[in-house]
Design an enzyme around this catalytic site. Structure first.
Site, PDB file in Angstrom:
ATOM      1  N   ALA A  22      47.422  45.872  35.478  1.00 47.99           N
ATOM      2  CA  ALA A  22      48.582  45.871  34.586  1.00 47.99           C
ATOM      3  C   ALA A  22      48.354  46.903  33.488  1.00 47.99           C
ATOM      4  CB  ALA A  22      48.768  44.492  33.981  1.00 47.99           C
ATOM      5  N   TYR A  42      54.930  37.627  31.466  1.00 44.29           N
ATOM      6  CA  TYR A  42      55.078  38.833  30.648  1.00 44.29           C
ATOM      7  C   TYR A  42      56.571  39.177  30.522  1.00 44.29           C
ATOM      8  CZ  TYR A  42      50.073  38.739  31.101  1.00 44.29           C
ATOM      9  OH  TYR A  42      48.774  38.326  31.050  1.00 44.29           O
ATOM     10  N   GLN A  79      50.052  49.278  38.440  1.00 44.74           N
ATOM     11  CA  GLN A  79      51.016  48.258  38.034  1.00 44.74           C
ATOM     12  C   GLN A  79      51.462  48.538  36.602  1.00 44.74           C
ATOM     13  OE1 GLN A  79      49.850  44.148  37.115  1.00 44.74           O
ATOM     14  NE2 GLN A  79      51.251  43.462  38.719  1.00 44.74           N
TER      15      GLN A  79
HETATM   16  C1  LIG Z   1      40.130  39.470  36.405  1.00 41.07           C
HETATM   17  C2  LIG Z   1      41.548  39.302  36.833  1.00 41.07           C
HETATM   18  C3  LIG Z   1      42.499  40.194  36.360  1.00 41.07           C
HETATM   19  C4  LIG Z   1      43.830  40.096  36.783  1.00 41.07           C
HETATM   20  N1  LIG Z   1      44.728  41.027  36.372  1.00 41.07           N
HETATM   21  C5  LIG Z   1      45.983  41.037  36.897  1.00 41.07           C
HETATM   22  C6  LIG Z   1      46.880  42.090  36.617  1.00 41.07           C
HETATM   23  O1  LIG Z   1      46.545  43.066  35.959  1.00 41.07           O
HETATM   24  N2  LIG Z   1      48.128  42.008  37.142  1.00 41.07           N
HETATM   25  C7  LIG Z   1      48.524  40.971  37.950  1.00 41.07           C
HETATM   26  O2  LIG Z   1      49.667  40.941  38.387  1.00 41.07           O
HETATM   27  N3  LIG Z   1      47.654  39.992  38.264  1.00 41.07           N
HETATM   28  C8  LIG Z   1      46.409  40.008  37.769  1.00 41.07           C
HETATM   29  N4  LIG Z   1      45.521  39.042  38.139  1.00 41.07           N
HETATM   30  C9  LIG Z   1      45.905  38.116  39.219  1.00 41.07           C
HETATM   31  C10 LIG Z   1      45.418  38.696  40.568  1.00 41.07           C
HETATM   32  O3  LIG Z   1      46.030  39.922  40.861  1.00 41.07           O
HETATM   33  C11 LIG Z   1      45.695  37.709  41.705  1.00 41.07           C
HETATM   34  O4  LIG Z   1      47.082  37.499  41.792  1.00 41.07           O
HETATM   35  C12 LIG Z   1      44.994  36.382  41.488  1.00 41.07           C
HETATM   36  O5  LIG Z   1      43.652  36.570  41.085  1.00 41.07           O
HETATM   37  C13 LIG Z   1      45.023  35.516  42.737  1.00 41.07           C
HETATM   38  O6  LIG Z   1      44.438  36.217  43.822  1.00 41.07           O
HETATM   39  P1  LIG Z   1      42.904  35.927  44.289  1.00 41.07           P
HETATM   40  O7  LIG Z   1      42.803  34.452  44.578  1.00 41.07           O
HETATM   41  O8  LIG Z   1      42.735  36.772  45.528  1.00 41.07           O
HETATM   42  O9  LIG Z   1      42.001  36.343  43.173  1.00 41.07           O
HETATM   43  C14 LIG Z   1      44.213  39.077  37.679  1.00 41.07           C
HETATM   44  C15 LIG Z   1      43.250  38.151  38.135  1.00 41.07           C
HETATM   45  C16 LIG Z   1      41.933  38.272  37.734  1.00 41.07           C
HETATM   46  C17 LIG Z   1      40.918  37.308  38.281  1.00 41.07           C
END
Ligand SMILES: Cc1cc2nc3c(=O)[nH]c(=O)nc-3n(C[C@H](O)[C@H](O)[C@H](O)COP(=O)(O)O)c2cc1C
Length: 386
Positions: free
Chosen positions: A58, A185, A101
């Site tokens: 993001a 957001y 993003q």
């Molecule tokens: C460290 C971290 C940073 C994240 N930053 C973003 C982000 O910048 N934008 C976003 O849409 N989701 C963000 N998320 C959510 C992830 O993109 C993802 O949707 C979420 O972790 C679930 O997927 P996973 O189970 O594979 O981790 C973040 C998650 C984590 C753990």
């Protein structure tokens, strides 16, 4: 049977070699929005992962729109110079498509990075905090800043910020953009009845609440090169009584498709306190993408607790989603796609420098990853050259 996860997918002129996507992951490691050495190692290791696409974190379209003071930005020349260099350096060793993003954090801006949240989200001005803005003048909850309600001039400014950041993203060399309209957001705050209490044409009915996010997406689409895709991360459900439902998500996805958005990723939650989370099991949000795809025909990406190759394969092969975004599993192991491919009987190109640790050339691979190698693979035993 050949893997479906490791088949290509076309988004406008961009071909993803496979359907594994690196989910955007905030790093809270920029200085005034400028990428730092951390981003070189972070994006650099992802660029070698073999995924079909990497979407960088993001990235704020204005200083006010940063989630934290350490967020990556794309609102200044210095921001653009750094990201241009990052992409050009990555191009030296990887052809992996790189996306970004774009985001405005709305009323959830000016908060601490996750590892400092034990101090509370609020950052006083003296420590770099700033006034925040949103659809309505209501704070997330106690201890958070009350946003200034965006008036018409403010909406135009924010839309222009998204457009300017889109132009910058193109000049940086990004292959695609994902617009962040989820996770509480700004654009999500406009969509949700829990956070949007406006009485103008941007509030009230679902159609009115979707108007500003749709205008932003449309304005970005108008200036981004025709061949480069734009996707949108949206909300499957708010998981709060009276919030956005999956039916609302379908309506939003259909409207985004109508204006030329190339895919949506339905995620969920985080817009208001009092969330009633479902059981967070592997693939707990896949049904959002499945319904959106079935009812609108838009290309979908799914996300959320997907960490096993077979699970990702099943999602794509059964047509529940077209792409699978992976977050924590790829932070944990940036070579996840190499191993997923091998586990599914596929082989993907690894960098020549690392080829000697590939299944084709390294006998220990089979034991470490619990797979059976093909005839003639894993033949190089003792490493003799150096
Ligand atoms: C460290 C971290 C940073 C994240 N930053 C973003 C982000 O910048 N934008 C976003 O849409 N989701 C963000 N998320 C959510 C992830 O993109 C993802 O949707 C979420 O972790 C679930 O997927 P996973 O189970 O594979 O981790 C973040 C998650 C984590 C753990």
């Amino acid at each position: 049977m050949a893997s479906q996860l490791f088949t290509p997918i076309q988004l406008r002129d961009l071909t993803l070699k496979n359907r594994v996507v690196i989910s955007p992951l905030c790093q809270y490691s920029a200085v005034d929005g400028v990428a730092s050495p951390w981003h070189w190692q972070h994006a650099g290791s992802f660029a070698l992962s073999g995924a079909g696409l990497c979407i960088l974190e993001a990235t704020a379209v204005s200083p006010q729109g940063r989630i934290s003071p350490q967020c990556l930005g794309l609102y200044s020349d210095a921001n653009e110079v750094a990201l241009t260099k990052l992409i050009s350096d990555i191009r030296d060793f990887s052809k992996m498509p790189m996306g970004i993003q774009l985001d405005h954090a709305g009323r959830k801006a000016a908060t601490r990075p996750t590892w400092e949240l034990f101090k509370g989200p609020y950052i006083p001005e003296a420590e770099g905090g700033w006034d925040v803005e949103g659809p309505s003048a209501e704070a997330f909850t106690e201890g958070w800043r009350t946003p200034k309600m965006l008036d018409d001039a403010g909406l135009t400014r924010v839309r222009d910020d998204f457009v300017e950041a889109t132009r910058r993203a193109d000049r940086c060399g990004f292959d695609m953009i994902e617009l962040h309209a989820a996770h509480g957001y700004l654009l999500h705050e406009f969509c949700s009845p829990l956070t949007n209490h406006r009485d103008d044409r941007y509030g009230g009915s679902l159609q009115n609440r979707l108007r500003f996010p749709l205008e932003v997406a449309q304005a970005m689409r108008d200036v981004f090169p025709k061949g480069k895709p734009i996707g949108v991360r949206i909300t499957g459900e708010d998981w709060v009584e009276g919030g956005l439902t999956l039916d609302d998500c379908v309506v939003f996805a259909a409207a985004l498709k109508e204006i030329g958005v190339d895919y949506v990723t339905p995620s969920a939650g985080n817009v208001a306190p009092g969330m009633k989370l479902p059981k967070v099991v592997p693939g707990y949000m896949v049904h959002f993408a499945e319904k959106v795809k079935r009812e609108t025909g838009i290309t979908t990406m799914t996300v959320g607790m997907i960490y096993e190759a077979k699970q990702a394969e099943e999602i794509v092969a059964s047509g529940k989603a077209d792409m699978v975004a992976i977050g924590r599993a790829i932070m944990d192991n940036p070579r996840w796609p190499w191993h997923a491919a091998t586990a599914l009987g596929e082989r993907i190109d690894t960098p020549v420098q690392y080829a000697r640790s590939s299944p084709q050339h390294w006998p220990a691979y089979a034991a470490i990853h619990g797979v059976t190698l093909r005839e003639g693979e894993g033949v190089m035993g003792h490493a003799t050259r150096e």
